[in-house]
Design a protein around this motif. Structure first.
Motif, PDB file in Angstrom:
ATOM      1  N   UNK A   1      34.937  60.366 -20.215  1.00  0.00           N
ATOM      2  CA  UNK A   1      35.629  59.088 -20.383  1.00  0.00           C
ATOM      3  C   UNK A   1      34.971  57.973 -19.576  1.00  0.00           C
ATOM      4  N   UNK A   2      34.239  58.320 -18.515  1.00  0.00           N
ATOM      5  CA  UNK A   2      33.571  57.291 -17.733  1.00  0.00           C
ATOM      6  C   UNK A   2      32.457  56.621 -18.536  1.00  0.00           C
ATOM      7  N   UNK A   3      31.859  57.372 -19.443  1.00  0.00           N
ATOM      8  CA  UNK A   3      30.854  56.770 -20.319  1.00  0.00           C
ATOM      9  C   UNK A   3      31.502  55.678 -21.168  1.00  0.00           C
ATOM     10  N   UNK A   4      32.684  56.000 -21.717  1.00  0.00           N
ATOM     11  CA  UNK A   4      33.385  55.000 -22.516  1.00  0.00           C
ATOM     12  C   UNK A   4      33.917  53.862 -21.641  1.00  0.00           C
ATOM     13  N   UNK A   5      34.290  54.183 -20.408  1.00  0.00           N
ATOM     14  CA  UNK A   5      34.713  53.126 -19.483  1.00  0.00           C
ATOM     15  C   UNK A   5      33.573  52.149 -19.222  1.00  0.00           C
ATOM     16  N   UNK A   6      32.376  52.706 -19.028  1.00  0.00           N
ATOM     17  CA  UNK A   6      31.204  51.845 -18.843  1.00  0.00           C
ATOM     18  C   UNK A   6      30.943  50.987 -20.064  1.00  0.00           C
ATOM     19  N   UNK A   7      31.090  51.585 -21.236  1.00  0.00           N
ATOM     20  CA  UNK A   7      30.915  50.825 -22.471  1.00  0.00           C
ATOM     21  C   UNK A   7      31.947  49.705 -22.546  1.00  0.00           C
ATOM     22  N   UNK A   8      33.178  50.034 -22.166  1.00  0.00           N
ATOM     23  CA  UNK A   8      34.223  49.018 -22.192  1.00  0.00           C
ATOM     24  C   UNK A   8      33.914  47.849 -21.280  1.00  0.00           C
ATOM     25  N   UNK A   9      33.336  48.122 -20.112  1.00  0.00           N
ATOM     26  CA  UNK A   9      32.953  47.039 -19.206  1.00  0.00           C
ATOM     27  C   UNK A   9      31.876  46.157 -19.826  1.00  0.00           C
ATOM     28  N   UNK A  10      30.903  46.785 -20.465  1.00  0.00           N
ATOM     29  CA  UNK A  10      29.853  46.010 -21.123  1.00  0.00           C
ATOM     30  C   UNK A  10      30.410  45.126 -22.229  1.00  0.00           C
ATOM     31  N   UNK A  11      31.473  45.587 -22.856  1.00  0.00           N
ATOM     32  CA  UNK A  11      32.057  44.846 -23.957  1.00  0.00           C
ATOM     33  C   UNK A  11      33.137  43.870 -23.506  1.00  0.00           C
ATOM     34  N   UNK A  12      33.144  43.539 -22.217  1.00  0.00           N
ATOM     35  CA  UNK A  12      34.064  42.519 -21.725  1.00  0.00           C
ATOM     36  C   UNK A  12      35.426  43.025 -21.345  1.00  0.00           C
ATOM     37  N   UNK A  13      35.571  44.348 -21.188  1.00  0.00           N
ATOM     38  CA  UNK A  13      36.858  44.911 -20.802  1.00  0.00           C
ATOM     39  C   UNK A  13      37.239  44.548 -19.379  1.00  0.00           C
ATOM     40  N   UNK A  14      38.505  44.743 -19.072  1.00  0.00           N
ATOM     41  CA  UNK A  14      39.006  44.410 -17.742  1.00  0.00           C
ATOM     42  C   UNK A  14      38.398  45.337 -16.697  1.00  0.00           C
ATOM     43  N   UNK A  15      37.974  44.760 -15.581  1.00  0.00           N
ATOM     44  CA  UNK A  15      37.374  45.543 -14.499  1.00  0.00           C
ATOM     45  C   UNK A  15      38.463  46.109 -13.592  1.00  0.00           C
ATOM     46  N   UNK A  16      38.266  47.347 -13.168  1.00  0.00           N
ATOM     47  CA  UNK A  16      39.219  48.020 -12.279  1.00  0.00           C
ATOM     48  C   UNK A  16      38.460  48.522 -11.061  1.00  0.00           C
ATOM     49  N   UNK A  17      38.778  47.958  -9.903  1.00  0.00           N
ATOM     50  CA  UNK A  17      38.080  48.370  -8.689  1.00  0.00           C
ATOM     51  C   UNK A  17      38.304  49.843  -8.398  1.00  0.00           C
ATOM     52  N   UNK A  18      39.419  50.402  -8.897  1.00  0.00           N
ATOM     53  CA  UNK A  18      39.682  51.817  -8.676  1.00  0.00           C
ATOM     54  C   UNK A  18      38.713  52.739  -9.373  1.00  0.00           C
ATOM     55  N   UNK A  19      37.944  52.193 -10.336  1.00  0.00           N
ATOM     56  CA  UNK A  19      36.964  53.015 -11.047  1.00  0.00           C
ATOM     57  C   UNK A  19      35.643  53.110 -10.304  1.00  0.00           C
ATOM     58  N   UNK A  20      35.491  52.325  -9.243  1.00  0.00           N
ATOM     59  CA  UNK A  20      34.249  52.379  -8.466  1.00  0.00           C
ATOM     60  C   UNK A  20      34.188  53.711  -7.716  1.00  0.00           C
ATOM     61  N   UNK A  21      33.028  54.320  -7.714  1.00  0.00           N
ATOM     62  CA  UNK A  21      32.845  55.621  -7.070  1.00  0.00           C
ATOM     63  C   UNK A  21      33.210  55.525  -5.584  1.00  0.00           C
TER      64      UNK A  21
END
Length: 573
Positions: free
Chosen positions: A36-56
């Protein structure tokens, strides 16, 4: 299409590069590995909302970089250019999204910093995501209407374009009519002021440059005696009362000339001076003559001076209102006349625009009726096509209903409201798409719709714009066996037309892939899991399919089944 995604410090992924090929790319891996992190990364590239909690954990921020091929998407290329970014010579553009651990995020497009919303605009043209909780396409009536219009074919789209052109012309006319009507009183006042001004200019009837001439005349007549005395003194100094006066300039020059001529034979240089003195004499004589004429002509004229003053006052009244000079006034009068013609023509223009609006209303009504008929016919075909696809996706008995109803009022896309609804099983009521199905079912409905639309586009061969990249997350949730094979087959069918990326846990689906990526827990970094992404081919791919089938990648039976799946998928295409 997406060419690759590079991810750093996002969730469990410390660093990974995800290559994406043409056709069908599947992403597999054990539960919790980080798919799902791959899709999360894709979502960020596509202008999705950023979530600081997703940072490693332990990282200062996450970075996702992607390369998009935008050739063939002119609207996207224009948007990149408008944002100040650059498209590379190979038709690709680099997108970067960074998320700081404290929550701030930045977006870059083609080397230029841009707002997050710009990436969302790009994504709307290039990528369509169907996920368990993120069904982006075909959820809104506008998208459903657009999908039905695309399915209806090229001739229908041309008809729709004619309607939109007529609608835009009508809208522009109505705006101008509203402006003319709202400003009618203002225009009348302006016209009256112009008429008054033009009447005043016409009454005075000034000539070009007349104000300058009168100013000079007033100055001359107002100082006639002083001018006469000055001219007389100048005449006396040059020529005297007669040419024999000893003190006159003419006589003095003449005596000098004669003296030089008397000795010119002895020195030619003095002869040249004598010639020059002769020329000066002629000039002084001319000046004396002109001064005498000036004195004779210059007489006191009180009546003429009064007349000039009165005329100049009239001209001054004009210049105070319409320009600094009479030439400015005359230019204003010319422009005012044209403007008055335009204002007086407002009523005629209003009548003409009203008549044209009526013609457009009739034209739009006729086109809207044709568009409604085309949509109604296409709605039945699309519903049948999608329903047939659903039967092979473990949703036998489910059907899609495409309803074309009259909208509350016509709009720029016709007079219809299009609604996609799902009947999940016989006897169940139809519910709007997205409200009557689980996440997995909805993904399969979307897959069925996309396959039907892509098939129609290929069969029509109408030169339509490239389809976007489709991303499906767990589209195969809740299915297995033969239904899973059919899911894979349909994904592969869609991938023949455009790029498709699928996150799946079914080997039957993964076997149809043109490129197979595996997300693995490669190591442990302290207390934090490290995930990597790699492409598998050959025997590695067989082992991954065997793992997906039985959980035991070295099981001989599972390996044989995996080989069989690969062979079947190749034949099935």
């Amino acid at each position: 299409m997406l060419e690759e995604i590079a991810i750093e410090n996002l969730g469990v992924i410390r660093a990974a590069r995800v290559p994406l090929s043409d056709g069908l790319t599947v992403i597999t891996g054990e539960t919790g590995a980080g798919k799902t992190m791959v899709l999360t990364g894709l979502g960020l590239l596509m202008g999705g909302k950023a979530d600081a909690g997703a940072v490693r954990p332990g990282a200062t921020g996450a970075v996702v970089e992607g390369r998009l091929r935008v050739a063939g998407h002119p609207a996207v290329v224009r948007r990149v250019d408008d944002a100040g970014g650059e498209v590379d010579d190979d038709g690709t553009v680099v997108v970067v999204r960074t998320v700081a651990a404290e929550g701030r995020s930045r977006a870059h497009l083609g080397g230029r910093s841009v707002p997050q919303g710009v990436l969302a605009e790009i994504a709307d043209e290039l990528v369509t995501v169907h996920g368990q909780a993120d069904q982006l396409r075909l959820r809104t009536p506008a998208k459903q209407r657009a999908a039905l219009d695309a399915f209806a074919g090229h001739a229908h789209l041309e008809l729709l374009e004619r309607y939109r052109a007529a609608w835009q012309e009508r809208a522009a006319l109505l705006a101008e009519i509203d402006d003319l009507t709202a400003r009618a009183a203002e225009r009348a006042r302006e016209a009256e002021l112009l008429r008054l001004g033009l009447a005043e200019v016409e009454r005075v009837d000034p000539r070009p440059g007349e104000d300058a001439e009168l100013t000079a005349l007033v100055a001359r007549l107002g100082n006639a005696e002083a001018l006469r005395q000055a001219a007389q003194q100048a005449h006396d100094a040059v020529a005297g009362d007669d040419l024999e006066t000893a003190g006159s300039a003419v006589d003095a020059v003449e005596r000098a000339r004669r003296a030089l001529e008397a000795v010119a034979g002895d020195d030619p240089a003095l002869g040249e001076h004598a010639t020059r003195l002769a020329e000066a004499g002629y000039l002084l004589a001319d000046v004396a003559t002109d001064l005498a004429a000036y004195v004779d002509d210059l007489q006191a004229d009180p009546a003429g001076l009064e007349t000039a003053h009165a005329r100049l006052a009239e001209l001054t009244t004009l210049t105070r209102s319409y320009g600094e000079t009479i030439d400015d006034v005359l230019r204003w009068a010319s422009e005012a006349g044209l403007r008055l013609l335009d204002l007086d023509d407002g009523g005629e223009r209003l009548r003409g625009m009203t008549e044209r609006t009526g013609e457009l209303d009739e034209q739009l009504a006729a086109l809207a009726a044709e568009i409604t008929a085309g949509r109604t016919a296409a709605a039945g075909r699309l519903a049948d096509a999608v329903t047939a696809e659903l039967a092979g996706l473990a949703m036998r008995g489910a059907r899609l209903v495409v309803d074309v109803a009259a909208a509350d009022e016509p709009g720029p896309y016709g007079a219809d409201q299009v609604t996609f609804s799902l009947v999940p099983h016989p006897g169940a009521p139809a519910r709007p798409l997205g409200k009557g199905a689980s996440g997995g079912e909805l993904s399969r409905v979307m897959l069925a719709v996309e396959v039907a639309l892509a098939t129609a586009a290929v069969e029509s061969d109408d030169g339509a714009a490239p389809l976007p990249t489709f991303v499906f997350d767990e589209v195969d949730a809740g299915v297995g066996g033969r239904a899973a094979v059919e899911v894979g087959r349909r994904l592969a069918s869609l991938a023949r037309r455009t790029q498709v990326v699928v996150v799946t846990h079914l080997a039957q689906v993964a076997a149809f892939a043109d490129a197979h990526l595996v997300v693995t827990k490669s190591a442990a970094d302290g207390d934090v899991t490290v995930t990597g992404v790699r492409e598998v081919t050959g025997d590695e791919r067989v082992r991954e399919l065997a793992r997906m089938l039985s959980g035991q990648e070295e099981s001989e039976a599972a390996r044989q089944h995996a080989v069989e799946l690969l062979e079947t998928s190749t034949v099935g295409r």
